[in-house]
Design a protein around this motif. Structure first.
Motif, PDB file in Angstrom:
ATOM      1  N   LYS A 170      -6.826 -19.652   5.948  1.00 44.08           N
ATOM      2  CA  LYS A 170      -6.322 -19.931   7.296  1.00 44.08           C
ATOM      3  C   LYS A 170      -5.952 -21.388   7.536  1.00 44.08           C
ATOM      4  O   LYS A 170      -4.984 -21.681   8.213  1.00 44.08           O
ATOM      5  CB  LYS A 170      -7.349 -19.493   8.344  1.00 44.08           C
ATOM      6  N   LYS A 171      -6.739 -22.322   6.990  1.00 44.51           N
ATOM      7  CA  LYS A 171      -6.525 -23.734   7.319  1.00 44.51           C
ATOM      8  C   LYS A 171      -6.035 -24.569   6.139  1.00 44.51           C
ATOM      9  O   LYS A 171      -6.101 -25.791   6.184  1.00 44.51           O
ATOM     10  CB  LYS A 171      -7.811 -24.321   7.891  1.00 44.51           C
ATOM     11  N   ILE A 172      -5.548 -23.921   5.098  1.00 43.65           N
ATOM     12  CA  ILE A 172      -5.022 -24.678   3.962  1.00 43.65           C
ATOM     13  C   ILE A 172      -3.725 -25.375   4.359  1.00 43.65           C
ATOM     14  O   ILE A 172      -3.136 -25.073   5.395  1.00 43.65           O
ATOM     15  CB  ILE A 172      -4.779 -23.751   2.746  1.00 43.65           C
ATOM     16  N   PHE A 173      -3.261 -26.272   3.502  1.00 40.65           N
ATOM     17  CA  PHE A 173      -2.006 -26.978   3.758  1.00 40.65           C
ATOM     18  C   PHE A 173      -0.814 -26.146   3.279  1.00 40.65           C
ATOM     19  O   PHE A 173       0.119 -25.910   4.029  1.00 40.65           O
ATOM     20  CB  PHE A 173      -2.047 -28.346   3.074  1.00 40.65           C
ATOM     21  N   LYS A 174      -0.849 -25.700   2.017  1.00 38.79           N
ATOM     22  CA  LYS A 174       0.235 -24.893   1.460  1.00 38.79           C
ATOM     23  C   LYS A 174      -0.324 -23.900   0.436  1.00 38.79           C
ATOM     24  O   LYS A 174      -1.336 -24.163  -0.205  1.00 38.79           O
ATOM     25  CB  LYS A 174       1.268 -25.757   0.717  1.00 38.79           C
ATOM     26  N   PHE A 175       0.386 -22.797   0.278  1.00 37.32           N
ATOM     27  CA  PHE A 175       0.031 -21.798  -0.729  1.00 37.32           C
ATOM     28  C   PHE A 175       1.305 -21.393  -1.464  1.00 37.32           C
ATOM     29  O   PHE A 175       2.278 -20.948  -0.838  1.00 37.32           O
ATOM     30  CB  PHE A 175      -0.587 -20.548  -0.086  1.00 37.32           C
ATOM     31  N   TYR A 176       1.289 -21.553  -2.785  1.00 35.67           N
ATOM     32  CA  TYR A 176       2.447 -21.206  -3.615  1.00 35.67           C
ATOM     33  C   TYR A 176       2.102 -20.020  -4.496  1.00 35.67           C
ATOM     34  O   TYR A 176       1.135 -20.062  -5.243  1.00 35.67           O
ATOM     35  CB  TYR A 176       2.875 -22.399  -4.483  1.00 35.67           C
ATOM     36  N   SER A 177       2.915 -18.995  -4.405  1.00 37.27           N
ATOM     37  CA  SER A 177       2.768 -17.826  -5.266  1.00 37.27           C
ATOM     38  C   SER A 177       3.877 -17.880  -6.310  1.00 37.27           C
ATOM     39  O   SER A 177       5.039 -18.076  -5.982  1.00 37.27           O
ATOM     40  CB  SER A 177       2.886 -16.543  -4.444  1.00 37.27           C
ATOM     41  N   VAL A 178       3.489 -17.684  -7.570  1.00 41.46           N
ATOM     42  CA  VAL A 178       4.466 -17.793  -8.649  1.00 41.46           C
ATOM     43  C   VAL A 178       5.173 -16.465  -8.916  1.00 41.46           C
ATOM     44  O   VAL A 178       6.361 -16.447  -9.196  1.00 41.46           O
ATOM     45  CB  VAL A 178       3.795 -18.335  -9.933  1.00 41.46           C
ATOM     46  N   THR A 179       4.467 -15.363  -8.790  1.00 43.12           N
ATOM     47  CA  THR A 179       5.106 -14.079  -9.084  1.00 43.12           C
ATOM     48  C   THR A 179       5.563 -13.394  -7.802  1.00 43.12           C
ATOM     49  O   THR A 179       4.897 -13.476  -6.763  1.00 43.12           O
ATOM     50  CB  THR A 179       4.166 -13.120  -9.849  1.00 43.12           C
ATOM     51  N   SER A 180       6.672 -12.689  -7.885  1.00 40.12           N
ATOM     52  CA  SER A 180       7.199 -12.004  -6.701  1.00 40.12           C
ATOM     53  C   SER A 180       6.286 -10.859  -6.272  1.00 40.12           C
ATOM     54  O   SER A 180       6.133 -10.607  -5.066  1.00 40.12           O
ATOM     55  CB  SER A 180       8.614 -11.491  -6.958  1.00 40.12           C
ATOM     56  N   ASN A 181       5.644 -10.182  -7.211  1.00 36.19           N
ATOM     57  CA  ASN A 181       4.719  -9.101  -6.852  1.00 36.19           C
ATOM     58  C   ASN A 181       3.523  -9.625  -6.060  1.00 36.19           C
ATOM     59  O   ASN A 181       3.126  -9.028  -5.056  1.00 36.19           O
ATOM     60  CB  ASN A 181       4.228  -8.354  -8.092  1.00 36.19           C
ATOM     61  N   ASP A 182       2.951 -10.736  -6.523  1.00 36.58           N
ATOM     62  CA  ASP A 182       1.822 -11.316  -5.790  1.00 36.58           C
ATOM     63  C   ASP A 182       2.263 -11.829  -4.425  1.00 36.58           C
ATOM     64  O   ASP A 182       1.546 -11.677  -3.436  1.00 36.58           O
ATOM     65  CB  ASP A 182       1.181 -12.449  -6.596  1.00 36.58           C
ATOM     66  N   PHE A 183       3.436 -12.446  -4.369  1.00 29.24           N
ATOM     67  CA  PHE A 183       3.964 -12.932  -3.101  1.00 29.24           C
ATOM     68  C   PHE A 183       4.072 -11.783  -2.094  1.00 29.24           C
ATOM     69  O   PHE A 183       3.625 -11.909  -0.950  1.00 29.24           O
ATOM     70  CB  PHE A 183       5.329 -13.600  -3.312  1.00 29.24           C
ATOM     71  N   LYS A 184       4.649 -10.671  -2.526  1.00 26.61           N
ATOM     72  CA  LYS A 184       4.785  -9.496  -1.650  1.00 26.61           C
ATOM     73  C   LYS A 184       3.424  -8.960  -1.231  1.00 26.61           C
ATOM     74  O   LYS A 184       3.216  -8.612  -0.059  1.00 26.61           O
ATOM     75  CB  LYS A 184       5.580  -8.397  -2.348  1.00 26.61           C
ATOM     76  N   LEU A 185       2.486  -8.891  -2.161  1.00 34.67           N
ATOM     77  CA  LEU A 185       1.137  -8.407  -1.870  1.00 34.67           C
ATOM     78  C   LEU A 185       0.449  -9.305  -0.845  1.00 34.67           C
ATOM     79  O   LEU A 185      -0.158  -8.821   0.118  1.00 34.67           O
ATOM     80  CB  LEU A 185       0.323  -8.344  -3.167  1.00 34.67           C
ATOM     81  N   ILE A 186       0.555 -10.610  -1.036  1.00 32.11           N
ATOM     82  CA  ILE A 186      -0.061 -11.572  -0.120  1.00 32.11           C
ATOM     83  C   ILE A 186       0.577 -11.471   1.265  1.00 32.11           C
ATOM     84  O   ILE A 186      -0.121 -11.444   2.283  1.00 32.11           O
ATOM     85  CB  ILE A 186       0.063 -13.008  -0.681  1.00 32.11           C
ATOM     86  N   LYS A 187       1.897 -11.396   1.291  1.00 32.71           N
ATOM     87  CA  LYS A 187       2.620 -11.337   2.565  1.00 32.71           C
ATOM     88  C   LYS A 187       2.352 -10.025   3.301  1.00 32.71           C
ATOM     89  O   LYS A 187       2.063 -10.021   4.504  1.00 32.71           O
ATOM     90  CB  LYS A 187       4.123 -11.496   2.291  1.00 32.71           C
ATOM     91  N   THR A 188       2.434  -8.898   2.587  1.00 35.86           N
ATOM     92  CA  THR A 188       2.229  -7.578   3.191  1.00 35.86           C
ATOM     93  C   THR A 188       0.834  -7.433   3.780  1.00 35.86           C
ATOM     94  O   THR A 188       0.654  -6.835   4.837  1.00 35.86           O
ATOM     95  CB  THR A 188       2.449  -6.465   2.135  1.00 35.86           C
ATOM     96  N   ASN A 189      -0.162  -7.984   3.096  1.00 46.28           N
ATOM     97  CA  ASN A 189      -1.552  -7.862   3.543  1.00 46.28           C
ATOM     98  C   ASN A 189      -2.018  -9.036   4.400  1.00 46.28           C
ATOM     99  O   ASN A 189      -3.200  -9.139   4.718  1.00 46.28           O
ATOM    100  CB  ASN A 189      -2.473  -7.694   2.331  1.00 46.28           C
ATOM    101  N   ASN A 190      -1.083  -9.924   4.754  1.00 46.78           N
ATOM    102  CA  ASN A 190      -1.399 -11.086   5.596  1.00 46.78           C
ATOM    103  C   ASN A 190      -2.596 -11.882   5.064  1.00 46.78           C
ATOM    104  O   ASN A 190      -3.477 -12.271   5.826  1.00 46.78           O
ATOM    105  CB  ASN A 190      -1.659 -10.662   7.046  1.00 46.78           C
ATOM    106  N   LEU A 191      -2.600 -12.132   3.753  1.00 49.64           N
ATOM    107  CA  LEU A 191      -3.715 -12.853   3.140  1.00 49.64           C
ATOM    108  C   LEU A 191      -3.617 -14.358   3.360  1.00 49.64           C
ATOM    109  O   LEU A 191      -4.621 -15.066   3.314  1.00 49.64           O
ATOM    110  CB  LEU A 191      -3.782 -12.549   1.640  1.00 49.64           C
TER     111      LEU A 191
END
Length: 187
Positions: free
Chosen positions: A137-158
């Protein structure tokens, strides 16, 4: 500036983030924390400090995890970093949790992949998701390298959407990793 880099292995930092570390050590104090392996001497040579921590990437033993949390907390209090760069799941979750209320510390997380952590069992996967939601919640930035993980993180509001970015790799030093034409004559 004090930059603390945390990963499961010094090997991964040396092999995939070496130039990155070299660039930062010119004008900053860089501390790299991980479990002992044979590449830590190489990282010392480029001007970074080394901090050994007991991080066991595949461990789910609560005693090991509590010990690691204590070590990380002591390390944060000792070094008082301005920036913390995390590159693997445990440091991403644990550092983000421990530094959640330290507004002056910029936590930057890069996830190359969830790997086997989500293949264990339903309960474990749920736990990872809950810890991700709470810790990021309070991090500065989060970078996802794989598109599958990016979608998983975004879809689940992680991770909050405004802090989540997808990148197409973390870079490869083509002088170090030379292209080899594949030998198609072999099976």
């Amino acid at each position: 500036m004090r930059i603390l880099v945390i990963s499961n292995t010094f090997w991964s930092i040396h092999n995939f983030r070496n130039n990155f570390i070299k660039a930062f050590t010119k004008d900053n104090r860089v501390i790299i924390a991980s479990s002992k392996d044979n590449t830590l001497k190489k990282l010392k040579k480029i001007g970074s400090e080394i901090k050994l921590i007991d991080i066991i990437s595949k461990s789910t033993n609560p005693i090991n995890e509590i010990k690691l949390l204590i070590q990380l907390n002591k390390m944060f209090n000792l070094y008082k970093p301005d920036i913390v760069l995390n590159f693997t799941i445990k440091p991403i979750i644990y550092s983000s949790l421990l530094l959640k209320n330290k507004k002056k510390v910029k936590v930057i997380n890069t996830l190359d992949g969830f790997g086997l952590s989500l293949t264990k069992n339903f309960f474990f996967k749920k736990l990872i998701f809950i810890l991700f939601k709470i810790s990021q919640k309070k991090i500065f930035k989060f970078y996802s390298v794989t598109s599958n993980d990016f979608k998983l993180i975004k879809t689940n509001n992680l991770v909050p959407k405004k802090k989540l970015f997808q990148i197409n790799g973390t870079g490869v030093n083509l002088n170090h990793y030379k292209y080899l034409k594949p030998n198609l004559s072999k099976k």
